[in-house]
Design a protein around this motif. Structure first.
Motif, PDB file in Angstrom:
ATOM      1  N   ALA A   1       0.822  -1.210   0.000  1.00  0.00           N
ATOM      2  CA  ALA A   1       0.000   0.000   0.000  1.00  0.00           C
ATOM      3  C   ALA A   1       0.855   1.258   0.000  1.00  0.00           C
ATOM      4  O   ALA A   1       0.502   2.251  -0.633  1.00  0.00           O
ATOM      5  N   HIS A   2       1.957   1.236   0.738  1.00  0.00           N
ATOM      6  CA  HIS A   2       2.618   2.517   1.034  1.00  0.00           C
ATOM      7  C   HIS A   2       3.888   2.786   0.252  1.00  0.00           C
ATOM      8  O   HIS A   2       4.295   3.930   0.145  1.00  0.00           O
ATOM      9  N   TYR A   3       4.581   1.747  -0.243  1.00  0.00           N
ATOM     10  CA  TYR A   3       5.891   1.992  -0.839  1.00  0.00           C
ATOM     11  C   TYR A   3       5.895   1.624  -2.308  1.00  0.00           C
ATOM     12  O   TYR A   3       5.096   0.825  -2.768  1.00  0.00           O
ATOM     13  N   GLN A   4       6.853   2.219  -3.035  1.00  0.00           N
ATOM     14  CA  GLN A   4       7.079   1.839  -4.421  1.00  0.00           C
ATOM     15  C   GLN A   4       8.078   0.691  -4.440  1.00  0.00           C
ATOM     16  O   GLN A   4       9.162   0.805  -3.880  1.00  0.00           O
ATOM     17  N   TYR A   5       7.690  -0.413  -5.080  1.00  0.00           N
ATOM     18  CA  TYR A   5       8.578  -1.568  -5.070  1.00  0.00           C
ATOM     19  C   TYR A   5       8.597  -2.189  -6.450  1.00  0.00           C
ATOM     20  O   TYR A   5       7.704  -1.976  -7.261  1.00  0.00           O
ATOM     21  N   ASP A   6       9.633  -2.969  -6.722  1.00  0.00           N
ATOM     22  CA  ASP A   6       9.654  -3.785  -7.928  1.00  0.00           C
ATOM     23  C   ASP A   6       9.430  -5.248  -7.592  1.00  0.00           C
ATOM     24  O   ASP A   6       8.647  -5.910  -8.241  1.00  0.00           O
ATOM     25  N   VAL A   7      10.133  -5.722  -6.542  1.00  0.00           N
ATOM     26  CA  VAL A   7       9.961  -7.113  -6.140  1.00  0.00           C
ATOM     27  C   VAL A   7       9.932  -7.152  -4.616  1.00  0.00           C
ATOM     28  O   VAL A   7      10.696  -6.450  -3.959  1.00  0.00           O
ATOM     29  N   ILE A   8       9.010  -7.951  -4.047  1.00  0.00           N
ATOM     30  CA  ILE A   8       9.032  -8.210  -2.616  1.00  0.00           C
ATOM     31  C   ILE A   8       9.433  -9.667  -2.429  1.00  0.00           C
ATOM     32  O   ILE A   8       8.807 -10.569  -2.989  1.00  0.00           O
ATOM     33  N   VAL A   9      10.476  -9.901  -1.657  1.00  0.00           N
ATOM     34  CA  VAL A   9      10.942 -11.267  -1.404  1.00  0.00           C
ATOM     35  C   VAL A   9      10.466 -11.670  -0.022  1.00  0.00           C
ATOM     36  O   VAL A   9      10.730 -10.983   0.959  1.00  0.00           O
ATOM     37  N   LEU A  10       9.743 -12.782   0.054  1.00  0.00           N
ATOM     38  CA  LEU A  10       9.172 -13.238   1.318  1.00  0.00           C
ATOM     39  C   LEU A  10       9.767 -14.599   1.630  1.00  0.00           C
ATOM     40  O   LEU A  10       9.618 -15.542   0.856  1.00  0.00           O
ATOM     41  N   GLN A  11      10.453 -14.692   2.756  1.00  0.00           N
ATOM     42  CA  GLN A  11      11.116 -15.946   3.101  1.00  0.00           C
ATOM     43  C   GLN A  11      10.228 -16.776   4.015  1.00  0.00           C
ATOM     44  O   GLN A  11       9.821 -16.331   5.076  1.00  0.00           O
ATOM     45  N   LYS A  12       9.923 -17.998   3.583  1.00  0.00           N
ATOM     46  CA  LYS A  12       9.106 -18.897   4.390  1.00  0.00           C
ATOM     47  C   LYS A  12       9.988 -20.028   4.928  1.00  0.00           C
ATOM     48  O   LYS A  12      11.204 -20.006   4.769  1.00  0.00           O
ATOM     49  N   GLU A  13       9.336 -21.014   5.532  1.00  0.00           N
ATOM     50  CA  GLU A  13      10.139 -22.047   6.186  1.00  0.00           C
ATOM     51  C   GLU A  13      10.923 -22.879   5.195  1.00  0.00           C
ATOM     52  O   GLU A  13      12.093 -23.191   5.397  1.00  0.00           O
ATOM     53  N   ARG A  14      10.276 -23.268   4.096  1.00  0.00           N
ATOM     54  CA  ARG A  14      10.944 -24.161   3.141  1.00  0.00           C
ATOM     55  C   ARG A  14      11.027 -23.536   1.763  1.00  0.00           C
ATOM     56  O   ARG A  14      11.056 -24.249   0.773  1.00  0.00           O
ATOM     57  N   GLY A  15      11.029 -22.215   1.671  1.00  0.00           N
ATOM     58  CA  GLY A  15      11.091 -21.669   0.334  1.00  0.00           C
ATOM     59  C   GLY A  15      11.051 -20.162   0.320  1.00  0.00           C
ATOM     60  O   GLY A  15      11.015 -19.510   1.351  1.00  0.00           O
ATOM     61  N   ILE A  16      11.055 -19.630  -0.887  1.00  0.00           N
ATOM     62  CA  ILE A  16      11.078 -18.187  -1.073  1.00  0.00           C
ATOM     63  C   ILE A  16       9.947 -17.830  -2.009  1.00  0.00           C
ATOM     64  O   ILE A  16       9.705 -18.518  -2.998  1.00  0.00           O
ATOM     65  N   CYS A  17       9.202 -16.763  -1.683  1.00  0.00           N
ATOM     66  CA  CYS A  17       8.105 -16.327  -2.521  1.00  0.00           C
ATOM     67  C   CYS A  17       8.398 -14.925  -3.025  1.00  0.00           C
ATOM     68  O   CYS A  17       8.793 -14.056  -2.259  1.00  0.00           O
ATOM     69  N   LEU A  18       8.230 -14.712  -4.335  1.00  0.00           N
ATOM     70  CA  LEU A  18       8.466 -13.404  -4.930  1.00  0.00           C
ATOM     71  C   LEU A  18       7.132 -12.773  -5.303  1.00  0.00           C
ATOM     72  O   LEU A  18       6.295 -13.414  -5.930  1.00  0.00           O
ATOM     73  N   TYR A  19       6.918 -11.522  -4.889  1.00  0.00           N
ATOM     74  CA  TYR A  19       5.704 -10.808  -5.257  1.00  0.00           C
ATOM     75  C   TYR A  19       6.071  -9.671  -6.189  1.00  0.00           C
ATOM     76  O   TYR A  19       7.086  -9.001  -5.990  1.00  0.00           O
ATOM     77  N   GLY A  20       5.237  -9.425  -7.186  1.00  0.00           N
ATOM     78  CA  GLY A  20       5.531  -8.311  -8.085  1.00  0.00           C
ATOM     79  C   GLY A  20       4.312  -7.924  -8.885  1.00  0.00           C
ATOM     80  O   GLY A  20       3.282  -8.606  -8.863  1.00  0.00           O
ATOM     81  N   ASN A  21       4.406  -6.805  -9.599  1.00  0.00           N
ATOM     82  CA  ASN A  21       3.313  -6.356 -10.435  1.00  0.00           C
ATOM     83  C   ASN A  21       3.216  -7.188 -11.696  1.00  0.00           C
ATOM     84  O   ASN A  21       4.136  -7.898 -12.072  1.00  0.00           O
ATOM     85  N   LYS A  22       2.053  -7.078 -12.362  1.00  0.00           N
ATOM     86  CA  LYS A  22       1.870  -7.872 -13.568  1.00  0.00           C
ATOM     87  C   LYS A  22       2.691  -7.325 -14.728  1.00  0.00           C
ATOM     88  O   LYS A  22       3.103  -8.069 -15.606  1.00  0.00           O
ATOM     89  N   GLU A  23       2.935  -5.998 -14.710  1.00  0.00           N
ATOM     90  CA  GLU A  23       3.698  -5.422 -15.823  1.00  0.00           C
ATOM     91  C   GLU A  23       5.186  -5.744 -15.720  1.00  0.00           C
ATOM     92  O   GLU A  23       5.930  -5.481 -16.658  1.00  0.00           O
ATOM     93  N   ASN A  24       5.601  -6.283 -14.584  1.00  0.00           N
ATOM     94  CA  ASN A  24       7.029  -6.501 -14.381  1.00  0.00           C
ATOM     95  C   ASN A  24       7.460  -7.756 -15.125  1.00  0.00           C
ATOM     96  O   ASN A  24       7.251  -8.875 -14.681  1.00  0.00           O
ATOM     97  N   TYR A  25       8.087  -7.553 -16.300  1.00  0.00           N
ATOM     98  CA  TYR A  25       8.446  -8.698 -17.118  1.00  0.00           C
ATOM     99  C   TYR A  25       9.696  -9.398 -16.608  1.00  0.00           C
ATOM    100  O   TYR A  25      10.048 -10.461 -17.079  1.00  0.00           O
ATOM    101  N   LEU A  26      10.411  -8.795 -15.655  1.00  0.00           N
ATOM    102  CA  LEU A  26      11.662  -9.385 -15.172  1.00  0.00           C
ATOM    103  C   LEU A  26      11.428 -10.511 -14.168  1.00  0.00           C
ATOM    104  O   LEU A  26      12.344 -11.253 -13.857  1.00  0.00           O
TER     105      LEU A  26
END
Lengths: 85, 104, 177
Positions: C127-152
């Motif tokens: 909601a508050h920040y401008q980001y390109d990728v958010i990396v979320l570390q879970k117990e057994r893996g990594i989740c990447l969040y991003g916008n739909k326009e982000n082709y990278l």
């Protein structure tokens, strides 16, 4: 003679401060190290001027104190505004 | 060696010890904000103490007046630079969980 | 004796400023190089050259480098720390590894990485920040969040899988916003 030892211990402190610039994980740690290092350089110039006995060397310390400040502020603002200067 | 010289040497020794504590502080703490808090305050006090010792050694002269000018400039600018770095880090989103690195 | 230490320090920072991948880091290294070289001029007994070096090297060239860096593209990465206190050492190690891989990915595509460590909620960051990728570390893996326009994001996930191997499973989610 005492001032020489003070100068040498300040050099050791400046080297330890520059280690934080090399190691620092984030870019703000490097800026903090730059701030500390420039303060140590100003102290070294004043003590060097006491050893040599030449008052005109203090002008360089004044120039350092004003200009190092401007450089640090510019880099910090550059990061804060995301590339707009 | 007069009494003012001895006072000046003692003040310079105190200032170097204070600066050493400030440099030790940037390696001791794991959290960035505690690092910048400690180093800015202790380092400025060490700077002022060393310059005061230099002024005691030289006595009342033109040299001491210039050193006083440097002290005034440094006391104004060094906390401003540190505040600018901390503000830049905070507004860029560098936030650490409270209590996680407490006391380390 | 004293001047040899500072001359060696100049060589160390010159090599570091050439070898570092991040350009902002190189600007800071060059600033400290000009500071030390100016002090060396003072030790050699030429205060006028020292003043000129302090004015030009410390202020003017820093401004010029920053104006040049304006043209460079930023790639903002938010790294969300969610670990509990028990697995602190282990998670610290993987965090360092993942960030190194993402930075090497950015340097291949001539982007300037800007890594931010935070411990806020995912919704709050979105909601508050401008980001390109958010990396979320879970117990057994990594989740990447991003916008739909982000082709990278797709190629970043393939790069992470290739470098990490089978130790962690990497998934990614694209927002429709």
């Amino acid at each position: 003679m005492f001032v020489n030892y003070a100068l040498i211990s300040l050099i050791i402190l400046a080297l330890a401060g520059s280690l934080r610039i090399v190691l620092g994980p984030t870019i703000w740690d490097r800026l903090l190290g730059l701030n500390i290092f420039s303060a140590k350089i100003i102290m070294m110039i004043v003590l060097f001027s006491v050893i040599m006995g030449k008052p005109y060397l203090l002008d360089i310390a004044i120039v350092y104190a004003l200009l190092g400040f401007i450089g640090i502020i510019l880099i910090a603002r550059f990061i804060e505004w995301r590339g707009k200067i | 060696m007069s009494i003012f010289d001895i006072i000046g040497y003692i003040l310079i020794t105190c200032g170097i010890i204070l600066s050493g504590i400030g440099v030790y502080g940037i390696f001791r703490f794991k959290n960035f904000y505690s690092r910048i808090l400690v180093s800015s305050k202790v380092d400025t006090v060490g700077f002022m103490t060393i310059m005061l010792g230099v002024m005691f050694i030289n006595g009342l002269s033109f040299f001491s007046l210039k050193v006083l000018l440097i002290v005034i400039i440094a006391v104004i600018t060094t906390p401003l630079a540190t505040h600018s770095i901390a503000r830049s880090a905070y507004l860029s989103g560098y936030k650490i969980k409270k209590g996680k690195y407490y006391g380390n | 004796m004293v001047i040899n230490i500072f001359l060696m320090l100049i060589i160390v920072f010159a090599i570091l400023s050439i070898q570092s991948n991040s350009l902002r880091r190189a600007v800071i290294y060059l600033g400290i190089l000009s500071l030390v070289s100016s002090f060396c001029y003072l030790l050699y007994g030429s205060p006028d050259v020292a003043i000129a070096q302090a004015v030009i090297g410390s202020t003017l060239s820093t401004i010029l480098y920053l104006v040049a860096l304006k043209k460079y593209k930023l790639f903002t990465i938010y790294y969300v720390l969610q670990n509990t206190d028990t697995e602190e050492l282990d998670s610290d190690n993987t965090e360092r590894k993942v960030i190194d891989i993402i930075e090497s990915f950015c340097f291949e595509r001539e982007l300037e990485p800007d890594v931010v460590h935070t411990s806020e909620n995912l919704e709050n960051i979105e909601a508050h920040y401008q980001y390109d990728v958010i990396v979320l570390q879970k117990e057994r893996g990594i989740c990447l969040y991003g916008n739909k326009e982000n082709y990278l994001l797709d190629s970043l996930q393939k790069h992470l899988v290739k470098k990490l191997g089978n130790k962690l499973n990497v998934s990614y989610v694209q927002n429709t916003v």
